[in-house]
Design an enzyme around this catalytic site. Structure first.
Site, PDB file in Angstrom:
ATOM      1  N   MET A  95      11.004  24.679   1.944  1.00 47.92           N
ATOM      2  CA  MET A  95      10.319  23.869   0.931  1.00 47.92           C
ATOM      3  C   MET A  95      11.281  23.074   0.054  1.00 47.92           C
ATOM      4  O   MET A  95      11.054  21.891  -0.227  1.00 47.92           O
ATOM      5  CB  MET A  95       9.437  24.755   0.045  1.00 47.92           C
ATOM      6  CG  MET A  95       8.621  23.961  -0.969  1.00 47.92           C
ATOM      7  SD  MET A  95       7.536  24.993  -1.961  1.00 47.92           S
ATOM      8  CE  MET A  95       6.331  25.503  -0.744  1.00 47.92           C
ATOM      9  N   LYS A 146       0.839  -1.198   0.000  1.00 40.16           N
ATOM     10  CA  LYS A 146       0.000   0.000   0.000  1.00 40.16           C
ATOM     11  C   LYS A 146       0.874   1.247   0.000  1.00 40.16           C
ATOM     12  O   LYS A 146       2.080   1.180   0.259  1.00 40.16           O
ATOM     13  CB  LYS A 146      -0.919  -0.005   1.221  1.00 40.16           C
ATOM     14  CG  LYS A 146      -0.200   0.049   2.548  1.00 40.16           C
ATOM     15  CD  LYS A 146      -1.186   0.027   3.712  1.00 40.16           C
ATOM     16  CE  LYS A 146      -0.452   0.101   5.047  1.00 40.16           C
ATOM     17  NZ  LYS A 146      -1.377   0.170   6.190  1.00 40.16           N
ATOM     18  N   ARG A 195     -10.984   0.942  14.202  1.00 36.78           N
ATOM     19  CA  ARG A 195     -11.024   1.736  12.970  1.00 36.78           C
ATOM     20  C   ARG A 195     -11.950   1.049  11.970  1.00 36.78           C
ATOM     21  O   ARG A 195     -13.016   1.547  11.656  1.00 36.78           O
ATOM     22  CB  ARG A 195      -9.620   1.894  12.379  1.00 36.78           C
ATOM     23  CG  ARG A 195      -8.608   2.587  13.285  1.00 36.78           C
ATOM     24  CD  ARG A 195      -7.279   2.763  12.585  1.00 36.78           C
ATOM     25  NE  ARG A 195      -6.801   1.519  11.973  1.00 36.78           N
ATOM     26  CZ  ARG A 195      -5.608   1.376  11.412  1.00 36.78           C
ATOM     27  NH1 ARG A 195      -4.758   2.402  11.386  1.00 36.78           N
ATOM     28  NH2 ARG A 195      -5.244   0.222  10.876  1.00 36.78           N
ATOM     29  N   TYR A 212      14.530  30.524   8.008  1.00 39.00           N
ATOM     30  CA  TYR A 212      13.309  31.216   8.410  1.00 39.00           C
ATOM     31  C   TYR A 212      13.214  31.346   9.933  1.00 39.00           C
ATOM     32  O   TYR A 212      13.544  30.413  10.671  1.00 39.00           O
ATOM     33  CB  TYR A 212      12.072  30.472   7.910  1.00 39.00           C
ATOM     34  CG  TYR A 212      11.821  30.628   6.422  1.00 39.00           C
ATOM     35  CD1 TYR A 212      11.469  31.866   5.882  1.00 39.00           C
ATOM     36  CD2 TYR A 212      11.914  29.531   5.564  1.00 39.00           C
ATOM     37  CE1 TYR A 212      11.229  32.007   4.517  1.00 39.00           C
ATOM     38  CE2 TYR A 212      11.674  29.659   4.197  1.00 39.00           C
ATOM     39  CZ  TYR A 212      11.333  30.901   3.686  1.00 39.00           C
ATOM     40  OH  TYR A 212      11.096  31.041   2.342  1.00 39.00           O
TER      41      TYR A 212
END
Length: 371
Positions: free
Chosen positions: A315, A42, A145, A267
């Site tokens: 980023m 998956k 779940r 940053y």
């Protein structure tokens, strides 16, 4: 393009060792002597490429494959034999979304049924087609779940005819804390699963995930379903990793600059140099899945030595303090994941687990597969 040429033109390279993944499956198969071992592919084989991984697992002997969504199954169905002695079971863990019954039946993909409503829909479709349709049945023993809860299980036990038309391949459950070998919930779930199977039609059972295989013979069953361990994640975090590393991630240094003591990097100025420093900017960032939560906590390796991550991960770029590594300059490669810096260690710095590290890896890396 050769792998060396890719390295020459790319800012970051993700190398995936398919032979290690196949070897890890063989290791798990040898440990789980009670029955077959599936391959959970998956999330694009945990971010590493299901189209490349699934055939390798099949070549190693794997005949059962699990994905999370129907679209994932459809993407690899053509890569796996559907008929004959090498036919595979391709099952979807998320179950039967209403309206998808015909898609499953036509493709031969097998749903994991996790509610009475799903059972009823699948049985009704079998009646419409006039044939038996295969499925797995998911029983909830504590995850809360997906899967039949205690009420639904009791109703099904009272009316097993609801399964008419369904050819059950396995009854399964999912362990909550298998990586914690001393968690009493493991034994609670094992007992609940045995009790659930006792009131259902006799069907092969599937219990252990990656870590569950290491819980001992009591957790063996007719089918184990490892995922993360195939890709080198440690299924026994309280012990040395028994799996082979399958991933190596490297990023190229774009620039190295010297800054005086007291100057900040990145940053929000969360890191300031305590001495005159050399800062290397590497070609990787959170757009590549290099998690921002590593800011000020992670490190890379250069020639086996740690290089601290400083400032915020941005980023496209991440900065490292290379003051103590004069050999690092523009074009040098930093190792971000590898045999000496496994995904589990990266995860610890990021405050997460190795699963998230692998599945977050983006598509901008040059990917190199080795067999």
């Amino acid at each position: 393009m050769t792998s060396s040429a890719i390295r020459d033109v790319s800012g970051a390279v993700l190398e995936i060792d398919l032979a290690a993944i196949g070897a890890n499956w063989c290791t798990l198969r040898a440990l789980h002597s009670a029955g077959p071992v599936a391959g959970v592919v998956k999330a694009d084989a945990y971010g590493l490429g299901a189209a490349q991984v699934a055939p390798v697992l099949h070549a190693a002997g794997c005949r059962h494959f699990f994905v999370a969504h129907l679209a994932e199954a459809e993407a690899i169905r053509g890569l796996l034999p559907q008929h004959g002695p090498d036919a595979t079971l391709l099952a979807v863990l998320s179950g039967l979304i209403p309206g998808t019954e015909a898609l499953y039946a036509e493709s031969g993909i097998v749903p994991v049924l996790g509610s009475l409503a799903e059972i009823d829909h699948w049985a009704a479709h079998a009646r419409r087609l006039g044939r038996i349709l295969p499925a797995l049945l998911h029983v909830d023993t504590g995850m809360h779940r997906l899967g039949l809860d205690a009420r639904e299980l009791a109703l099904l036990a009272q009316d097993p005819a609801r399964l008419d038309g369904i050819g059950l391949r396995y009854v399964m459950t999912h362990l909550v804390s298998a990586e914690l070998s001393d968690d009493p919930l493991n034994e609670t779930q094992r007992r609940r699963f045995a009790q659930a199977c006792a009131v259902l039609p006799a069907t092969p059972r599937s219990l252990a995930n990656s870590s569950g295989i290491f819980l001992g013979d009591a957790f063996a069953s007719d089918l184990a379903r490892p995922g993360a361990a195939l890709y080198g994640i440690n299924p026994t975090p309280d012990r040395p990793n028994p799996m082979r590393p399958a991933v190596r991630l490297r990023a190229r240094v774009l620039q190295v600059r010297e800054i005086p003591a007291g100057e900040s990097v990145g940053y929000n100025a969360i890191w300031r140099a305590g001495r005159p420093s050399r800062i290397a900017t590497a070609c990787v960032g959170y757009a590549d899945g290099w998690l921002r939560s590593q800011s000020g906590r992670g490190h890379a390796l250069f020639d086996g030595a740690p290089v601290p991550l400083v400032g915020r991960v941005s980023m496209d770029l991440t900065t490292y303090d290379v003051t103590d590594h004069p050999a690092i300059g523009p074009g040098a490669w930093l190792e971000l994941i590898g045999p000496d810096l496994p995904a589990d260690a990266v995860a610890q710095a990021a405050g997460t687990n190795g699963y998230e590290i692998l599945t977050s890896l983006g598509r901008r890396y040059a990917r190199v597969y080795t067999a």
